[in-house]
Design an enzyme around this catalytic site. Structure first.
Site, PDB file in Angstrom:
ATOM      1  N   THR A   3      -2.776   5.857 -21.936  1.00 18.78           N
ATOM      2  CA  THR A   3      -3.088   4.394 -21.752  1.00 18.78           C
ATOM      3  C   THR A   3      -1.585   3.977 -22.095  1.00 18.78           C
ATOM      4  O   THR A   3      -1.097   4.324 -23.113  1.00 18.78           O
ATOM      5  CB  THR A   3      -4.546   3.521 -22.184  1.00 18.78           C
TER       6      THR A   3
ATOM      7  N   ASP B  17      -5.428  13.070 -25.711  1.00 15.38           N
ATOM      8  CA  ASP B  17      -5.559  12.193 -25.330  1.00 15.38           C
ATOM      9  C   ASP B  17      -4.565  11.275 -25.808  1.00 15.38           C
ATOM     10  O   ASP B  17      -5.676  10.724 -27.261  1.00 15.38           O
ATOM     11  CB  ASP B  17      -7.473  11.348 -25.049  1.00 15.38           C
TER      12      ASP B  17
ATOM     13  N   ARG C  60      -1.775  -2.800 -18.057  1.00 13.48           N
ATOM     14  CA  ARG C  60      -2.422  -2.331 -18.096  1.00 13.48           C
ATOM     15  C   ARG C  60      -2.276  -0.724 -17.198  1.00 13.48           C
ATOM     16  O   ARG C  60      -1.730  -1.560 -16.268  1.00 13.48           O
ATOM     17  CB  ARG C  60      -3.654  -3.309 -17.429  1.00 13.48           C
TER      18      ARG C  60
ATOM     19  N   LYS D 242      -1.261   0.390 -25.134  1.00  8.51           N
ATOM     20  CA  LYS D 242      -1.645  -0.149 -25.878  1.00  8.51           C
ATOM     21  C   LYS D 242       0.163   0.173 -26.579  1.00  8.51           C
ATOM     22  O   LYS D 242       0.607  -1.110 -26.748  1.00  8.51           O
ATOM     23  CB  LYS D 242      -2.810   1.132 -26.476  1.00  8.51           C
TER      24      LYS D 242
ATOM     25  N   TYR E 287       0.955  -0.963  -0.070  1.00  8.16           N
ATOM     26  CA  TYR E 287      -0.195  -0.001   0.180  1.00  8.16           C
ATOM     27  C   TYR E 287       1.252   1.066   0.193  1.00  8.16           C
ATOM     28  O   TYR E 287       1.979   1.390   0.722  1.00  8.16           O
ATOM     29  CB  TYR E 287      -0.887   0.258   1.549  1.00  8.16           C
TER      30      TYR E 287
ATOM     31  N   GLU F  76      -0.372   4.631  -1.030  1.00  5.79           N
ATOM     32  CA  GLU F  76      -0.903   6.026  -0.588  1.00  5.79           C
ATOM     33  C   GLU F  76      -0.325   7.107   0.023  1.00  5.79           C
ATOM     34  O   GLU F  76       0.700   7.533   0.011  1.00  5.79           O
ATOM     35  CB  GLU F  76      -1.997   6.262   0.355  1.00  5.79           C
TER      36      GLU F  76
HETATM   37  C1  LIG Z   1      -8.329   3.123 -24.530  1.00  9.14           C
HETATM   38  C2  LIG Z   1      -8.621   4.728 -24.357  1.00  9.14           C
HETATM   39  C3  LIG Z   1      -9.279   5.289 -22.736  1.00  9.14           C
HETATM   40  C4  LIG Z   1     -10.032   4.333 -21.866  1.00  9.14           C
HETATM   41  O1  LIG Z   1      -8.786   3.279 -21.196  1.00  9.14           O
HETATM   42  P1  LIG Z   1      -9.505   1.864 -20.572  1.00  9.14           P
HETATM   43  O2  LIG Z   1      -7.798   1.780 -20.413  1.00  9.14           O
HETATM   44  O3  LIG Z   1      -9.680   0.696 -21.558  1.00  9.14           O
HETATM   45  O4  LIG Z   1     -10.334   2.451 -19.524  1.00  9.14           O
HETATM   46  C5  LIG Z   1      -9.607   6.231 -22.880  1.00  9.14           C
HETATM   47  N1  LIG Z   1      -9.181   7.189 -23.947  1.00  9.14           N
HETATM   48  C6  LIG Z   1      -8.974   6.849 -25.534  1.00  9.14           C
HETATM   49  C7  LIG Z   1      -8.666   8.081 -27.039  1.00  9.14           C
HETATM   50  C8  LIG Z   1      -8.334   5.230 -25.516  1.00  9.14           C
HETATM   51  O5  LIG Z   1      -8.215   5.036 -26.715  1.00  9.14           O
END
Ligand SMILES: *Cc1c(COP(=O)(O)O)cnc(C)c1O
Length: 448
Positions: free
Chosen positions: A225, A199, A234, A228, A54, A56
């Site tokens: 994220t 994003d 993750r 990807k 933990y 925090e």
């Molecule tokens: C995948 C994605 C997210 C969300 O990610 P999670 O880990 O699935 O919650 C947010 N914005 C964009 C543009 C994404 O491609």
């Protein structure tokens, strides 16, 4: 040590499912563009004792004792993120992309404020204001769209921003195959005094590789994220740019306090360790080559599909992703193609296309991409084979049409799935997929 030898003894049911998943990942073509295969080092970090702790708070300011090694790891992750993305502040604690985006809203907006993002069925993400997400429920969402040619409609976005004066504008997408127009959106946001948040979840690995331009000079905040194209575990990161600090020097502190204690409790330290490792990997010249190859593969795949008469939204791709427009075969036929490709061992997802004539559940497009295949080691020649196989499968099931009447759909789909098991062309492609995969070894260290 054999991987999973202990799970095998203690929980055979979970072991069997993991074993089957390893085989599935090895013996098929993973073409969902938001997926990838992490390095073995990242997998080790996820299976490490870091998951027991933990912590925090932030490095040097924790609520619990015993965090000296967690601090080392989190500081490494933060410093590596800042350097790679050329930003003065990074938070590596978000559990995933959706909570990272929610934290951005909570730090910048009040319920009822106006926000803008790319419409979901035009390629935008749920969290950018879609009606079924809290982002579309607690804020006034004004979506912008793509034009008939599939490119983002910058003029519409400008007009909507001037009319609705949003507090926050998102530039980012989950199903968009062209370069994102960061400069134009910076101009739009500056003119109306809005925060611009990029994003880059899908394309962060491409940005690091230099094959997609960076939003660092244009946006105030960047979210991504880490699982990807960046090829980490993750998780997610929120970064504040120099431009963001200039607009509001308190922004880094606001983001940190919104993640903790505002939205989350203890960070997932095993994921943070994996992020640190992935960021080091991403700083190597080999990762630059990886990003270049992802895009080369994507373009080679696009060319082969189009040569076989398949239509692509925008007529091609600039990034890791392709969107097949199936309207020429009938409205809402994505489900047939997704299932048929799945049967052949090619994993993709059905997706809406611009001006979708059907619905998000029965869309008329297929979204696919090359990050995972490129990690396996595939090159342009392999993409030619993959493109030809995909075209054969699409042509094999092109006679199936989604019934107009909702009541008839379940029975029709059931019949389709039964017939799929018998189709010779699909069986032939399945064999060719297995042949192709046998040239590559995914996770040779994992003996299972
Ligand atoms: C995948 C994605 C997210 C969300 O990610 P999670 O880990 O699935 O919650 C947010 N914005 C964009 C543009 C994404 O491609």
């Amino acid at each position: 040590m054999d991987w999973f030898e202990n799970i095998k003894k203690s929980d055979p049911e979970v072991f069997d499912a993991i074993k089957n998943e390893v085989a599935r990942q090895r013996n098929g073509l993973e073409m969902i563009p938001s997926e990838n295969f992490t390095s073995i080092s990242v997998l080790e970090a996820l299976g490490s004792v870091m998951t027991n702790k933990y912590s925090e708070g932030y490095a040097g300011k924790r609520y619990y004792g015993g965090n000296e090694y967690v601090d080392v790891i989190e500081r490494l992750a933060v410093e590596r993120a800042k350097k790679l993305f050329a930003v003065p502040h990074a938070n590596v604690q978000p559990y995933s992309g959706s909570p990272a985006n929610l934290a951005v809203y909570l730090a910048l907006c009040k319920p009822g404020d106006t926000i803008m993002g790319l419409n979901l069925t035009d390629g935008g993400h749920l969290t950018h204001g879609w009606k079924t997400s809290v982002s579309g429920q607690i804020f006034k969402s004004v979506p912008y769209h793509v034009k008939k040619d599939g490119y983002i409609d910058i003029d519409e976005a400008r007009k909507l921003a001037q009319e609705s004066k949003p507090k926050l504008i998102w530039i980012g997408a989950t199903a968009y195959t062209r370069e994102l127009p960061f400069e134009d959106f910076a101009q739009i946001a500056n003119d109306v005094g809005a925060y611009l948040v990029a994003d880059i979840s899908h394309i962060s690995g491409l940005i690091v590789s230099g094959v997609h331009k960076s939003p660092a000079k244009h946006a105030h905040l960047i979210t991504t994220t880490t699982h990807k194209t960046l090829r980490g575990p993750r998780g997610a990161m929120i970064m504040v740019t120099d431009k963001g600090v200039e607009k509001d020097p308190a922004l880094p502190g606001k983001i940190d306090s919104t993640i903790f204690p505002g939205l989350q409790g203890g960070p997932h330290d095993s994921a943070v360790a994996g992020i640190a490792i992935a960021l080091l990997e991403a700083s190597k010249p080999s990762f630059r080559e990886y990003g270049v190859q992802i895009v080369n593969n994507s373009k080679a795949l696009a060319a082969e599909l189009m040569r076989n008469g398949i239509t692509l939204v925008t007529g091609g791709t600039d990034n890791h992703m392709l969107l097949i427009d199936l309207t020429g075969f009938g409205k809402g036929t994505g489900v047939f193609v997704q299932d048929a490709l799945g049967k052949a061992g090619i994993t993709v997802n059905k997706n809406t296309i611009p001006n979708e004539p059907s619905s998000p559940f029965y869309p008329s497009g297929i979204r696919l991409g090359t990050p995972a295949l490129t990690t396996m080691g595939m090159k342009e020649d392999d993409m030619k084979k993959v493109g030809a196989m995909i075209a054969r499968v699409i042509n094999d099931v092109k006679g199936y049409q989604l019934p107009e009447s909702k009541e008839e759909r379940a029975a029709y789909l059931e019949k389709f799935r039964r017939e799929l098991d018998e189709r010779q062309e699909i069986k032939d492609v399945r064999k060719e997929v297995l042949d192709l995969c046998s040239n590559f070894t995914l996770y040779p260290q994992i003996k299972i």
